[in-house]
Design a protein around this motif. Structure first.
Motif, PDB file in Angstrom:
ATOM      1  N   PHE A 129      21.012   4.388  17.357  1.00  0.00           N
ATOM      2  CA  PHE A 129      22.156   3.566  17.732  1.00  0.00           C
ATOM      3  C   PHE A 129      21.869   2.125  17.349  1.00  0.00           C
ATOM      4  O   PHE A 129      20.719   1.766  17.067  1.00  0.00           O
ATOM      5  N   PRO A 151      16.749   2.459  32.435  1.00  0.00           N
ATOM      6  CA  PRO A 151      15.668   2.173  31.483  1.00  0.00           C
ATOM      7  C   PRO A 151      15.870   0.822  30.794  1.00  0.00           C
ATOM      8  O   PRO A 151      17.000   0.362  30.662  1.00  0.00           O
ATOM      9  N   GLN A 152      14.755   0.221  30.362  1.00  0.00           N
ATOM     10  CA  GLN A 152      14.834  -1.091  29.702  1.00  0.00           C
ATOM     11  C   GLN A 152      15.600  -0.971  28.389  1.00  0.00           C
ATOM     12  O   GLN A 152      16.378  -1.835  28.022  1.00  0.00           O
ATOM     13  N   CYS A 165      20.586  -3.532  24.343  1.00  0.00           N
ATOM     14  CA  CYS A 165      19.870  -3.159  25.564  1.00  0.00           C
ATOM     15  C   CYS A 165      19.432  -4.360  26.391  1.00  0.00           C
ATOM     16  O   CYS A 165      19.451  -4.329  27.610  1.00  0.00           O
ATOM     17  N   ARG A 182      25.931  -2.105  31.848  1.00  0.00           N
ATOM     18  CA  ARG A 182      26.783  -0.973  32.196  1.00  0.00           C
ATOM     19  C   ARG A 182      26.076   0.236  32.751  1.00  0.00           C
ATOM     20  O   ARG A 182      24.921   0.502  32.468  1.00  0.00           O
ATOM     21  N   GLY A 196      17.395   2.142  25.476  1.00  0.00           N
ATOM     22  CA  GLY A 196      17.782   3.535  25.245  1.00  0.00           C
ATOM     23  C   GLY A 196      16.768   4.236  24.353  1.00  0.00           C
ATOM     24  O   GLY A 196      16.094   3.584  23.563  1.00  0.00           O
TER      25      GLY A 196
END
Ligand code: SF4
Length: 266
Positions: free
Chosen positions: A196, A250-251, A207, A212, A253
């Motif tokens: 991504f 998580p920090q 990130c 969200r 993805g």
């Protein structure tokens, strides 16, 4: 609310169905999809309760997604119920616009602020190929209906393979300029491979400043799209599921081996 990395989490994306009236090649497998059983799908009251809890905890931005949200029966009533929650500053929907000309006025009347519409090409044949049978004319009619209804700003989600200079993307960009729409380029993603990138013209995929969490149609709170972590609101209770999702976000993805774009809502 803030996560362990001091990111402010104020955005809830709600997938209201895993069903869709298109079969886009980068979202739905050719062999078809295994759809959720109706019993698994959250009721309107359950969805609204999650939204209310999230708003109490600091969420002020809500987006309705799918599958295709406009195929969910009674969608205007659901939008009205969520739109009535105090504290929502930005209330939007992501749609393929195939049914939008039918619903745009009603959605605006019950409190929806704006829409994002998927459009990767202006070529009717290519559109039919990408969506496995979709009619691009319906999308154009949906865009005009959204404009008339005041669902602005209208953002166009344009999926690209590699870069925004691809011929189709350039045509869509020109179309957006002519129509007063705002284009966002989404490089094709792969959940399983963890591929991504940051949405060009948007904030998705970034990130470091991710704000969200997601609610799936079957009641899982997901702290991250590119992760297998999820918390069931039916099993844990709404408040606890949200708190655990934010607490364990998580920090960055990685990979997602358990979900699909059509049942998480991108
Ligand atoms: S991959 Fe996860 S952390 Fe990164 S932007 Fe997407 S949802 Fe946020």
């Amino acid at each position: 609310m803030f996560d362990r990395f001091d990111r402010k989490i104020n955005y809830l994306r709600i997938s209201v169905t895993d069903r869709c009236n298109l079969r886009c090649v980068y979202c739905m497998p050719e062999e078809g999809v295994t759809l959720l059983d109706h019993k698994e799908i959250l009721t309107f009251d359950e969805i609204v309760d999650v939204a209310k809890s999230a708003v109490r905890k600091g969420v002020d931005k809500i987006r309705i997604t799918g599958g295709e949200p406009l195929v969910r029966k009674g969608i205007v009533d659901l939008v009205k119920m969520i739109g009535g929650i105090e504290g929502i500053k930005d209330f939007s929907m992501t749609t393929n616009a195939i049914l939008l000309s039918k619903y745009a006025d009603d959605l605006a009347k019950v409190g929806l602020h704006r829409v994002n519409i998927s459009l990767d090409t202006l070529d009717p044949e290519k559109f039919k190929q990408i969506t496995r049978g979709g009619d691009i004319q319906k999308v154009f009619e949906g865009i005009e209906a959204a404009k008339r209804a005041g669902l602005n700003p209208i953002k166009i989600n344009c999926v690209i393979q590699d870069n925004k200079h691809e011929p189709d993307a350039k045509e869509v960009a020109k179309f957006c300029e002519e129509k007063g729409l705002f284009i966002r380029y989404i490089t094709e993603m792969d959940l399983e491979k963890g591929e991504f990138s940051v949405v060009d013209g948007g904030s998705g995929g970034d990130c470091g400043s991710c704000n969200r969490i997601r609610l799936t149609a079957n009641g899982l709170i997901k702290p991250c799209l590119f992760s297998d972590i999820s918390y069931s609101v039916r099993e844990l209770g709404i408040d606890r599921a949200i708190d655990m999702a934010v607490g364990n976000k998580p920090q960055t993805g990685h990979e997602n081996h358990t979900g699909k774009f059509y049942n998480i809502g991108g």
